[in-house]
Write a protein that holds these residues in place. Structure first.
Motif, short mmCIF file in Angstrom:
data_model
loop_
_atom_site.label_atom_id
_atom_site.label_comp_id
_atom_site.label_asym_id
_atom_site.label_seq_id
_atom_site.Cartn_x
_atom_site.Cartn_y
_atom_site.Cartn_z
N ASP A 1 0.81 -1.22 0.00
CA ASP A 1 0.00 0.00 0.00
C ASP A 1 0.84 1.27 0.00
O ASP A 1 0.37 2.33 -0.39
CB ASP A 1 -0.91 0.01 1.23
N ASP A 2 2.08 1.18 0.46
CA ASP A 2 2.92 2.37 0.55
C ASP A 2 3.63 2.67 -0.76
O ASP A 2 4.38 3.63 -0.86
CB ASP A 2 3.94 2.23 1.67
N ARG A 3 3.40 1.83 -1.78
CA ARG A 3 4.05 2.07 -3.07
C ARG A 3 3.00 2.21 -4.16
O ARG A 3 2.32 1.24 -4.51
CB ARG A 3 4.99 0.93 -3.43
N PRO A 4 2.80 3.40 -4.70
CA PRO A 4 1.78 3.59 -5.74
C PRO A 4 2.07 2.73 -6.96
O PRO A 4 3.21 2.47 -7.31
CB PRO A 4 1.90 5.08 -6.09
N LEU A 5 1.00 2.29 -7.58
CA LEU A 5 1.10 1.53 -8.82
C LEU A 5 1.18 2.48 -10.00
O LEU A 5 0.40 3.44 -10.08
CB LEU A 5 -0.12 0.62 -8.97
N ARG A 6 2.11 2.24 -10.91
CA ARG A 6 2.26 3.06 -12.11
C ARG A 6 1.48 2.43 -13.25
O ARG A 6 1.60 1.23 -13.51
CB ARG A 6 3.73 3.22 -12.48
N ILE A 7 0.69 3.25 -13.94
CA ILE A 7 -0.18 2.76 -15.00
C ILE A 7 0.00 3.62 -16.23
O ILE A 7 0.01 4.86 -16.15
CB ILE A 7 -1.67 2.78 -14.55
N SER A 8 0.15 2.97 -17.37
CA SER A 8 0.25 3.68 -18.65
C SER A 8 -1.13 3.75 -19.29
O SER A 8 -1.84 2.74 -19.37
CB SER A 8 1.23 2.96 -19.58
N ILE B 1 -4.99 0.74 -21.41
CA ILE B 1 -4.64 0.95 -20.00
C ILE B 1 -3.80 -0.25 -19.58
O ILE B 1 -4.26 -1.39 -19.65
CB ILE B 1 -5.89 1.08 -19.11
N ARG B 2 -2.57 0.02 -19.14
CA ARG B 2 -1.63 -1.09 -18.88
C ARG B 2 -0.79 -0.80 -17.64
O ARG B 2 -0.10 0.21 -17.56
CB ARG B 2 -0.70 -1.27 -20.08
N PRO B 3 -0.86 -1.68 -16.61
CA PRO B 3 0.02 -1.50 -15.43
C PRO B 3 1.47 -1.71 -15.82
O PRO B 3 1.80 -2.62 -16.58
CB PRO B 3 -0.47 -2.58 -14.46
N LEU B 4 2.35 -0.85 -15.30
CA LEU B 4 3.76 -0.91 -15.66
C LEU B 4 4.59 -1.72 -14.67
O LEU B 4 5.67 -2.18 -15.02
CB LEU B 4 4.34 0.50 -15.77
N ASP B 5 4.13 -1.86 -13.45
CA ASP B 5 4.95 -2.56 -12.46
C ASP B 5 4.18 -3.60 -11.67
O ASP B 5 4.56 -3.95 -10.57
CB ASP B 5 5.65 -1.57 -11.52
N ASP B 6 3.11 -4.10 -12.25
CA ASP B 6 2.37 -5.19 -11.61
C ASP B 6 2.92 -6.52 -12.11
O ASP B 6 2.20 -7.36 -12.63
CB ASP B 6 0.89 -5.07 -11.93
N ASP B 7 4.24 -6.68 -12.00
CA ASP B 7 4.88 -7.91 -12.45
C ASP B 7 5.89 -8.36 -11.42
O ASP B 7 6.16 -7.69 -10.43
CB ASP B 7 5.55 -7.70 -13.81
N LEU B 8 6.43 -9.54 -11.63
CA LEU B 8 7.34 -10.13 -10.66
C LEU B 8 8.61 -9.32 -10.49
O LEU B 8 9.12 -9.17 -9.38
CB LEU B 8 7.67 -11.56 -11.08
N GLU B 9 9.12 -8.77 -11.59
CA GLU B 9 10.38 -8.04 -11.49
C GLU B 9 10.25 -6.82 -10.58
O GLU B 9 11.12 -6.55 -9.76
CB GLU B 9 10.85 -7.61 -12.88
#
Length: 317
Positions: free
Chosen positions: A235-242, A300-308
């Motif tokens: 929750d303390d890290r915002p999700l980046r979305i393109s 609309i695409r999440p940029l950091d909703d991945d394992l890396e």
């Protein structure tokens, strides 16, 4: 003992591998610190940077190292004390040391004989075929490429049909086609009821193992479970979305005004990258903003909703 089989196994406890407060130190160096987890059938990825303690933990699982503190059991037994349980474990180590004077068939056959298989040649040929090598190749292991050595190590690890398969960086040195084939094999072993533990740095490939991960950093277990759920708990890290649209500036202003995003950046004429801590609110708000301001949403695409991204975040804590 029988040759390797991918039919459903007769033993399927909830946790085949159980660690309780496991620590391992070498003098003043703490390699593993108070690690607890339970792993059942399926593919589990063990992730962590170099020096995090992954290989030490895998050696403890296989009974090759004794915990300095805590307990580690395989199928309810201590692999350091129960010789029988060692026959239910197969390991492909990261180290490159092999009996280089042997052929691939001789190497895997030797592993079969050491495990007491009644038909070691037949079992060795079957295991070698599973990793897509040629059992009739008479060349010595010294001539094998990195990828071939990785696969022959996997063959000897599974030749005796173990219930627990431990693989330390098995994808290193494989080309893309070979990686796909090995990942498919991991899933076949998993589908047969095996517990497959894979240590790997190839994060984009690890996502194809399945979503269960154990993340080790500085000797400690920092996350366990489905990496998508792990990301949702950050929750303390915002999700980046393109977002691609025909009016990115108009959309950015609308989203800022309704307070659904904490930041935005225009990257291309039609691309906007936003940051949000409330994904559900964002999903509703972006649709309403597009409708109210007559904006066409193209992607609309999440940029950091991945394992890396999850891995980078966790090991940086």
């Amino acid at each position: 003992m029988s040759a390797i089989s991918l039919s459903s196994t007769e033993i399927s406890p909830t946790s085949m591998v159980q660690a309780a407060g496991v620590s391992k130190w070498f003098g003043d160096l703490v390699a593993v610190s108070d690690v607890s987890f339970g792993i059942g059938a399926g593919v589990t990825a063990l992730l962590g940077p170099n020096g995090a303690g992954k290989s030490t933990l895998l050696r403890i699982i296989c009974g090759l190292a004794r915990p300095s503190k805590g307990t580690l059991t395989i199928l309810g037994k201590d692999p350091r004390r129960d010789v029988a349980v060692l026959g239910r474990i197969g390991m492909a180590p990261q180290q490159e040391t092999l009996w280089d004077q042997l052929s691939g068939l001789e190497f895997v056959q030797l592993a079969a004989q050491l495990h007491g298989l009644s038909h070691p040649v037949e079992a060795a040929r079957g295991a070698i075929a599973m990793v897509e090598l040629d059992a009739d190749d008479e060349r010595s292991l010294s001539t094998y490429s990195k990828g071939m050595r990785q696969r022959i190590k996997l063959a000897q690890a599974i030749v005796h049909d173990p219930l627990v398969v431990v693989l330390d960086e098995p994808l290193t040195g494989l080309d893309p086609r070979q990686r796909r084939a090995m990942i498919a094999l991991f899933h076949r072993l998993s589908d047969a009821g095996k517990c497959v533990i894979v240590s790997s740095h190839v994060l984009d490939e690890v996502e194809r193992f399945g979503s269960r991960v154990l993340v080790i950093a500085q000797g400690r277990l920092v996350a366990e479970g489905d990496f998508h759920k792990i990301r949702d708990l950050m929750d303390d890290r915002p999700l980046r979305i393109s977002i691609r649209s025909n009016q990115p500036r108009t959309l950015a202003i609308a989203l800022l005004e309704c307070g659904v995003i904490s930041g935005c950046e225009l990257q291309d004429p039609d691309a906007l990258v936003v940051s949000t801590s409330d994904v559900m609110f964002f999903r509703r708000a972006v649709a309403l903003a597009a409708r109210d301001h007559q904006v066409s949403l193209l992607e609309i695409r999440p940029l950091d909703d991945d394992l890396e991204s999850v891995f980078r975040y966790l090991v940086g804590q």
